[in-house]
Scaffold this active site. Structure first.
Site, PDB file in Angstrom:
ATOM      1  N   ASN A   1      72.365-121.723  72.019  1.00 31.66           N
ATOM      2  CA  ASN A   1      73.703-122.170  71.610  1.00 31.66           C
ATOM      3  C   ASN A   1      74.734-121.152  72.106  1.00 31.66           C
ATOM      4  O   ASN A   1      74.670-119.965  71.752  1.00 31.66           O
ATOM      5  CB  ASN A   1      73.724-122.290  70.079  1.00 31.66           C
ATOM      6  CG  ASN A   1      75.079-122.714  69.561  1.00 31.66           C
ATOM      7  OD1 ASN A   1      76.100-122.198  69.999  1.00 31.66           O
ATOM      8  ND2 ASN A   1      75.115-123.627  68.620  1.00 31.66           N
TER       9      ASN A   1
ATOM     10  N   ARG B   1      83.506-128.355  67.298  1.00 30.97           N
ATOM     11  CA  ARG B   1      83.966-128.474  65.909  1.00 30.97           C
ATOM     12  C   ARG B   1      85.284-129.224  65.854  1.00 30.97           C
ATOM     13  O   ARG B   1      86.074-129.203  66.799  1.00 30.97           O
ATOM     14  CB  ARG B   1      84.128-127.085  65.281  1.00 30.97           C
ATOM     15  CG  ARG B   1      82.819-126.333  65.118  1.00 30.97           C
ATOM     16  CD  ARG B   1      83.042-125.061  64.326  1.00 30.97           C
ATOM     17  NE  ARG B   1      83.334-125.344  62.946  1.00 30.97           N
ATOM     18  CZ  ARG B   1      82.451-125.249  61.951  1.00 30.97           C
ATOM     19  NH1 ARG B   1      81.229-124.821  62.190  1.00 30.97           N
ATOM     20  NH2 ARG B   1      82.799-125.551  60.725  1.00 30.97           N
TER      21      ARG B   1
ATOM     22  N   HIS C   1      69.117-122.062  62.948  1.00 30.71           N
ATOM     23  CA  HIS C   1      70.201-121.488  62.162  1.00 30.71           C
ATOM     24  C   HIS C   1      69.804-120.136  61.585  1.00 30.71           C
ATOM     25  O   HIS C   1      68.821-120.024  60.859  1.00 30.71           O
ATOM     26  CB  HIS C   1      70.693-122.407  61.033  1.00 30.71           C
ATOM     27  CG  HIS C   1      72.155-122.184  60.797  1.00 30.71           C
ATOM     28  ND1 HIS C   1      72.619-121.244  59.928  1.00 30.71           N
ATOM     29  CD2 HIS C   1      73.238-122.709  61.398  1.00 30.71           C
ATOM     30  CE1 HIS C   1      73.932-121.214  59.980  1.00 30.71           C
ATOM     31  NE2 HIS C   1      74.330-122.090  60.872  1.00 30.71           N
TER      32      HIS C   1
ATOM     33  N   ARG D   1      87.527-124.403  66.990  1.00 33.66           N
ATOM     34  CA  ARG D   1      87.726-122.955  66.841  1.00 33.66           C
ATOM     35  C   ARG D   1      87.059-122.133  67.942  1.00 33.66           C
ATOM     36  O   ARG D   1      87.437-121.010  68.195  1.00 33.66           O
ATOM     37  CB  ARG D   1      87.264-122.478  65.476  1.00 33.66           C
ATOM     38  CG  ARG D   1      85.765-122.554  65.280  1.00 33.66           C
ATOM     39  CD  ARG D   1      85.344-121.799  64.051  1.00 33.66           C
ATOM     40  NE  ARG D   1      85.667-122.527  62.840  1.00 33.66           N
ATOM     41  CZ  ARG D   1      84.961-122.417  61.709  1.00 33.66           C
ATOM     42  NH1 ARG D   1      83.946-121.583  61.657  1.00 33.66           N
ATOM     43  NH2 ARG D   1      85.268-123.103  60.644  1.00 33.66           N
TER      44      ARG D   1
ATOM     45  N   HIS E   1      79.317-118.876  70.675  1.00 36.13           N
ATOM     46  CA  HIS E   1      79.987-117.614  70.362  1.00 36.13           C
ATOM     47  C   HIS E   1      80.495-116.855  71.584  1.00 36.13           C
ATOM     48  O   HIS E   1      81.204-115.862  71.443  1.00 36.13           O
ATOM     49  CB  HIS E   1      79.122-116.772  69.428  1.00 36.13           C
ATOM     50  CG  HIS E   1      78.980-117.476  68.108  1.00 36.13           C
ATOM     51  ND1 HIS E   1      80.084-117.790  67.340  1.00 36.13           N
ATOM     52  CD2 HIS E   1      77.912-117.995  67.467  1.00 36.13           C
ATOM     53  CE1 HIS E   1      79.678-118.461  66.268  1.00 36.13           C
ATOM     54  NE2 HIS E   1      78.376-118.600  66.322  1.00 36.13           N
TER      55      HIS E   1
ATOM     56  N   THR F   1      77.864-123.472  59.961  1.00 34.23           N
ATOM     57  CA  THR F   1      77.245-124.583  59.237  1.00 34.23           C
ATOM     58  C   THR F   1      76.491-124.028  58.015  1.00 34.23           C
ATOM     59  O   THR F   1      75.647-123.155  58.147  1.00 34.23           O
ATOM     60  CB  THR F   1      76.250-125.320  60.169  1.00 34.23           C
ATOM     61  OG1 THR F   1      76.892-125.501  61.428  1.00 34.23           O
ATOM     62  CG2 THR F   1      75.853-126.652  59.596  1.00 34.23           C
TER      63      THR F   1
END
Ligand code: PXP
Length: 243
Positions: free
Chosen positions: A6, A44, A190, A48, A9, A100
Site C-alpha cells: 500500500n 479516501r 492492517h 488526504r 503514505h 481505518t
C-alpha cells in the site's frame, strides 16, 4: 503468500508540504520492481493522501494487479467503475480517523454494501471486503456472493501484552480457517510490520497480506526496494516454518 504494498503514505509525505514529490507512482513502480504481487491504494473521501491522478497513473504504469481500497461513497464507486481496478476492497471510512479503525460491519450495513458489491461486480471488478475476524461477518460476506475477504489484523497489531496478542492471533487463525473452509480467498492486513508479520504469515489459510505504513516508513531509511525485499524475505521465511 502474496504481498500487496500500500503506497498511500508516500502521498501522505507529499501532502505534508503540498509539493509534487515524493510521487506514489514512482513508489508503485519501485515496489513492483522489488517483487511485490500487487499495489494497493486507498482513495479516501477527503483525499488526504492519494488523489485520482495518482491512481489513474499507477493503474496505467504497473504490470501487476492494482487493488483499490474504497468506501461505499457514491462518487468513489463511480470512480472505481470507470477505473476498473483488478480488485476493489471495501473498507469503512470515518472522516476523523487516523487510519481505518476496524472492519466493515456487514451485519449493520449489509444492504448498502450489497448494492455496491453488485455494481462493482457488474463492471467485472473483483470485490474483497475488509472485515473483523468473526464468523458472523464471514457468513454475511458469503451471502454477499463475494469470494475474497481481507481479515483485519489491526487489533492484533495494537495488542498491549503478550496475552492479548495471543488471544487476538487465535481469533484471526480461527476466522481464516473458517473462511477458507467456506471457500474464500483469505487476505489479511492492517498494522502489520517487520516484527509482527511473522505469526500472521504462518497462518496457512491466509494467502495474501496487504502492508503499507511499515514498509513506506522503513523505505525512508533504507530505500523502498530494500524495504519491500526485506518484508518479502520475512514472509517467505515464516511461511517455510512448520506450524
Ligand atoms: N488493508 C486495508 C484494508 C487497509 O485499510 C489498510 C490501510 O490503508 C492496509 C491494509 C494497510 O495498513 P497499514 O498501512 O497499517 O499496513
Amino acid at each position: 503468500m502474496k504481498l500487496g504494498v500500500n503506497i498511500d503514505h508516500i502521498a501522505t509525505l507529499r501532502e505534508a508540504r503540498k509539493t509534487i514529490y515524493p510521487d506514489p507512482v514512482v513508489g508503485a513502480l519501485l515496489a513492483e520492481y522489488a517483487g511485490c504481487d500487487s499495489i494497493v491504494a486507498h482513495l479516501r473521501e477527503d483525499r488526504r493522501h492519494i488523489k485520482e491522478r495518482d491512481i489513474i497513473l499507477i493503474r496505467k504504469a504497473i504490470c501487476i494487479p492494482f487493488n483499490l481500497e474504497m468506501s461505499t461513497n457514491k462518487e468513489i464507486v463511480a470512480f472505481a467503475c470507470n477505473l476498473k481496478p483488478h480488485k476493489a476492497t471495501l473498507v469503512p471510512e470515518r472522516r476523523r480517523e487516523l487510519t481505518t479503525e476496524g472492519g466493515l460491519d456487514l451485519v449493520t450495513y449489509y444492504s448498502k454494501v450489497k448494492k455496491v458489491v453488485d455494481k462493482l461486480k457488474r463492471e467485472g471488478i473483483e470485490v474483497s471486503i475488509f472485515i473483523d475476524p468473526s464468523k458472523s461477518q464471514i457468513n454475511r460476506a458469503k451471502r454477499l456472493g463475494i469470494n475474497i475477504i481481507e481479515l483485519n489484523t489491526g487489533r492484533y497489531s495494537e495488542s498491549k501484552s503478550k496475552k492479548e496478542r495471543k488471544g487476538r492471533l487465535a481469533k484471526i487463525k480461527e476466522a481464516a480457517k473458517y473462511a477458507k473452509k467456506e471457500g474464500f480467498f483469505v487476505a489479511g492486513g492492517h498494522g502489520l510490520n517487520y516484527e509482527n508479520v511473522g505469526e500472521i504469515a504462518r497462518i496457512r489459510e491466509i494467502e495474501e497480506l496487504n502492508i503499507g505504513h511499515a514498509i513506506i516508513s522503513r523505505g525512508v531509511f533504507v530505500g523502498l526496494v530494500s524495504a519491500v525485499e526485506e518484508m518479502i524475505e520475512i514472509i517467505r521465511k515464516n511461511r517455510r516454518l512448520k506450524t
